[in-house]
Design an enzyme around this catalytic site. Structure first.
Site, PDB file in Angstrom:
ATOM      1  N   GLY A   1     -14.274  -9.655  -8.595  1.00 53.84           N
ATOM      2  CA  GLY A   1     -13.351 -10.810  -8.382  1.00 53.84           C
ATOM      3  C   GLY A   1     -13.590 -11.463  -7.272  1.00 53.84           C
ATOM      4  O   GLY A   1     -14.764 -11.194  -6.510  1.00 53.84           O
ATOM      5  N   HIS A   2     -12.815 -12.559  -6.942  1.00 51.41           N
ATOM      6  CA  HIS A   2     -13.328 -13.659  -5.820  1.00 51.41           C
ATOM      7  C   HIS A   2     -13.083 -12.511  -4.408  1.00 51.41           C
ATOM      8  O   HIS A   2     -12.364 -11.893  -4.016  1.00 51.41           O
ATOM      9  CB  HIS A   2     -12.155 -14.573  -5.728  1.00 51.41           C
ATOM     10  CG  HIS A   2     -10.815 -14.395  -5.679  1.00 51.41           C
ATOM     11  ND1 HIS A   2      -9.900 -15.370  -5.600  1.00 51.41           N
ATOM     12  CD2 HIS A   2     -10.054 -13.211  -5.758  1.00 51.41           C
ATOM     13  CE1 HIS A   2      -8.716 -14.830  -5.826  1.00 51.41           C
ATOM     14  NE2 HIS A   2      -8.816 -13.444  -5.856  1.00 51.41           N
ATOM     15  N   ASN A   3     -14.088 -13.136  -3.655  1.00 54.82           N
ATOM     16  CA  ASN A   3     -14.107 -12.594  -2.369  1.00 54.82           C
ATOM     17  C   ASN A   3     -14.733 -11.299  -2.127  1.00 54.82           C
ATOM     18  O   ASN A   3     -14.687 -10.583  -0.941  1.00 54.82           O
ATOM     19  CB  ASN A   3     -13.022 -12.754  -1.180  1.00 54.82           C
ATOM     20  CG  ASN A   3     -12.710 -14.428  -1.042  1.00 54.82           C
ATOM     21  OD1 ASN A   3     -11.903 -14.923  -2.151  1.00 54.82           O
ATOM     22  ND2 ASN A   3     -13.181 -15.056  -0.332  1.00 54.82           N
TER      23      ASN A   3
END
Lengths: 356, 356, 356
Positions: free
Chosen positions: C240-242
């Site tokens: 997922g993001h980050n």
């Protein structure tokens, strides 16, 4: 879409007609969506009550179904409504035949042989030495590696990738985004970190295998990954390197099978099940959805849960688990009697058992 | 990237400025990475302490946040920092507008209608009779089947596949590698093995649906698969044939939903959850990550675990499960008292209970 | 395929030869498939017995392995057969070198810089301002966004998508269908439903990362998603993001890691494990297959199960769970004695405990 009369439906489905045989049907629809020009169907007894409210012109039902048809609805009684449907649907919805030939934009490597009856779509790329069988269809933008063998009547939907050396038996269907023959996941730790183990085996699908969208089947590391004849694989499934999947196996969506595992003929793996590497799942075994299979499964066995156990045992354990809070109460009640008042509170009680 | 002054940020975010309104900001960054030219933000109170160490030029915080700003840092106080960000980010990072037009390499079938304001990228392939709406963008190498309807302002990223007959409402966003309308997983056993049940339904997405990368949504077998307006679907999700997903549903990554299941408006499905076929998840229900949903879920309920149960019950059971080794000790202590010394060892004790 | 003599194999593998050094070997095969012209190998002691039945011409075995070779089979004794294989396989199966150059059909945006030793395949699309390093290979139909940085010796297999701004360090390998830098899954509820939070961060892979087929690694929302040097990611994984993934991490197939989670160097995540967002998995930690990690994991710890717990505790609890039906019997036996006859039946007994 094509049209059939109710009488034609009955004849093709080897069924018995009740009602108007001249009725023209131009499609198939579920009970609740069907109109007077539709054939509908009921495959399970629990849906029989819904026939009454349907506006379908005709309905496929089991011979022994006790159903009351609404006025004006015809029925075709058959041994097995689902099988009848499988036979009728291609007639109602004939596939647009693909015009044979290689699209002007397709890029073919040296020595590629494409049968004259095969179709290669726009922007497809086919690597050196690959052979494409009779009536095979290679979808738009599909990439086929070098030295692949694509059997007669194979369908590769758009955006499929075959790495080098993949073999597909006759009539295989591979859906969009499936990746066959990518490198297996193998590394050897060394001073610099993780060194890639070269993956040099092949990915082989026997005849009549269907592979769902975005599924990945890795090539063997050394030796091959093989999927047996007639096996059906759903979307987003992962099959690791050197697996040997038997014949007529059903693998539901998002299942993951680690490397070198063998799955016997006719086994069924439920959605999201995970299977350890280097184990054996026997012929005809059934693995429940989301099960985590950590060891061999006997032929014919049904397993479920994590770690996967025989299904009956898993159910018994599950029932006991959900009854646990009650069990704790019962134990506490006994403690109160046997150990006296002080045992009532859980902390005190556990102090007691740790104590003496 | 564009630039905004702190005062402009405050105006756009409908916030109150503390500090220097002339400060020029040229981007947004997390607290720990931000420099004097960045706007940063704190969406949750637990991150307030980190403001002190940040070098950000300005920070978005909740109106009621009790934070001490480092010297020289400006603040913009808003009702909801995340909403403010959602409004500000497109201004700081404006999207490069796609030049309308059909790329010279795109292959369009007969009767395709592309709005003059739409963009069709390099090597895209669009099948016969498909319509592409105003300002829609079809990414490089995306394949769109025959007879599809692509609404106004739809974005198809590169490498998307739409099978024949897919319908996308306005403003849908489909990420790279998503497969919409592939065949559902349906077979009928017959003498020769598993016969494919033809899949003739459609895959329909209402307006404002977003579909993540490599997600697959199958077409209906008979009748349609439908995803309701405003629903957001993460990466690598599988939605089976004939599912009916409601409006504003949130489906997190790697969820699998088997065929013919209905999900009510506003439901939330956590990552890797698996949902049985032919069941109903009520409106507003919440399904925990990795949950295995085997039966209907009531509207508004929260369920978790395998098999999924009401979340509170699941937690209670979980707690009891993790206390089990202790429970066994307590039982053994009771047995020692009630049954005498011989009961001490577990095997002996279980012999006792099996025995009498 | 190339040929090596048994003596050459011994020299390259830094091993000791037993048997005929002039034997010509033209490939590597598993014990049960190998013929007289094959080198085979045994990496684990439990497979030693199978050597006897093999027809391999020569076999790689550990120096200290006690194995009896069949008549005529040569052996090369090495410190570590797997490492030896990793060194030998590229010699037996040399990769066909890609001819440098940009295929005539590739579409390059303005300002793209491709090193003269790099290869860009048919129908690849590369966005404005992207740089492609020395000897990098961009597969057929791969789409690379604007402003990407592709390091020296990177391999992008066919059908990869890089969104804008992705950075790949040297020697990264990205398999077919992987999507790097797609939008993270972020929305803000507002009056109209769910408003998309613009995703403006980057997706950065350091050197020597391998990414499996159909894996997705989202760009950061604000700030970047980073995968550390030497990390290996299997097929169908979701990051997922980050997220910040450390160095030399091993992430097995179908793992899902929610946004903003940090994974320390050298951690290993088993297949289908799910990891909550915003948590931290320590360096060297091991997460079991299918585990559901809901909180931080300490460096070096091994966790498993749902919710994930220290593996030993999880095993102990698991054992207790599977012994539960027995435990219920033991409790019932005690109840019979303490409470008398009426306690025998489970319902009666539970009535008792609810009652007093």
């Amino acid at each position: 879409m094509a049209e059939l009369t109710a009488a034609e439906v009955a004849r093709i489905a080897e069924g018995d007609l009740e009602g108007d045989g001249t009725l023209t049907l131009h499609g198939v629809a579920p009970l609740e969506e069907a109109g007077p020009g539709h054939l509908s169907f009921v495959a399970e007894a629990r849906y029989h009550p819904y026939i009454h409210a349907s506006r379908a012109g005709a309905v496929l039902v089991a011979r022994d179904a006790r159903v009351q048809l609404p006025a004006g609805m015809s029925a075709v009684r058959v041994d097995d409504p689902r099988r009848a449907l499988a036979r009728l649907l291609p007639l109602f919805y004939p596939e647009t035949p693909a015009a044979p030939g290689v699209h002007a934009t397709a890029v073919l490597g040296d020595g590629v042989v494409v049968a004259s009856t095969a179709t290669v779509g726009p922007y497809a790329v086919v690597g050196e030495g690959t052979r494409v069988g009779e009536r095979a269809r290679i979808g738009a933008q599909t990439v086929v590696g070098r030295g692949c063998e694509i059997g007669d009547d194979v369908v590769l939907h758009p955006h499929v990738t075959l790495y080098d050396g993949v073999r597909l038996g006759e009539r295989c269907i591979v859906h969009s985004g499936a990746r066959l023959g990518a490198d297996g996941f193998g590394y050897v730790p060394d001073a610099a970190g993780l060194r890639k183990m070269p993956q040099v085996g092949r990915c082989i699908l026997e005849a009549d295998v269907e592979v769902g969208a975005n599924t990945t089947i890795d090539r063997g590391s050394i030796g091959d990954t093989v999927v047996g004849r007639g096996t059906k694989i759903d979307n987003l499934v992962m099959i690791g390197h050197n697996c040997r999947i038997g014949r007529n196996v059903i693998i539901v969506s998002q299942v993951g099978i680690s490397g070198s595992t063998r799955v016997g003929d006719g086994a069924v793996l439920g959605g999201q099940a995970g299977v350890q590497g280097h184990i054996e799942i026997g012929a005809g075994a059934r693995v429940g959805g989301q099960a985590g299979v950590l060891g061999n499964v006997e032929a014919g066995a049904t397993v479920s849960g994590y770690p996967a156990r025989p299904h009956r045992e898993a159910l018994r354990v599950q029932a006991a688990v959900f009854a646990l809070p009650k069990l704790v109460q019962r134990l506490r009640a006994l403690e109160t009697i046997v150990l006296g008042r002080g045992a009532k509170g859980a902390p005190a009680a556990s102090g007691q058992t740790d104590g003496p």
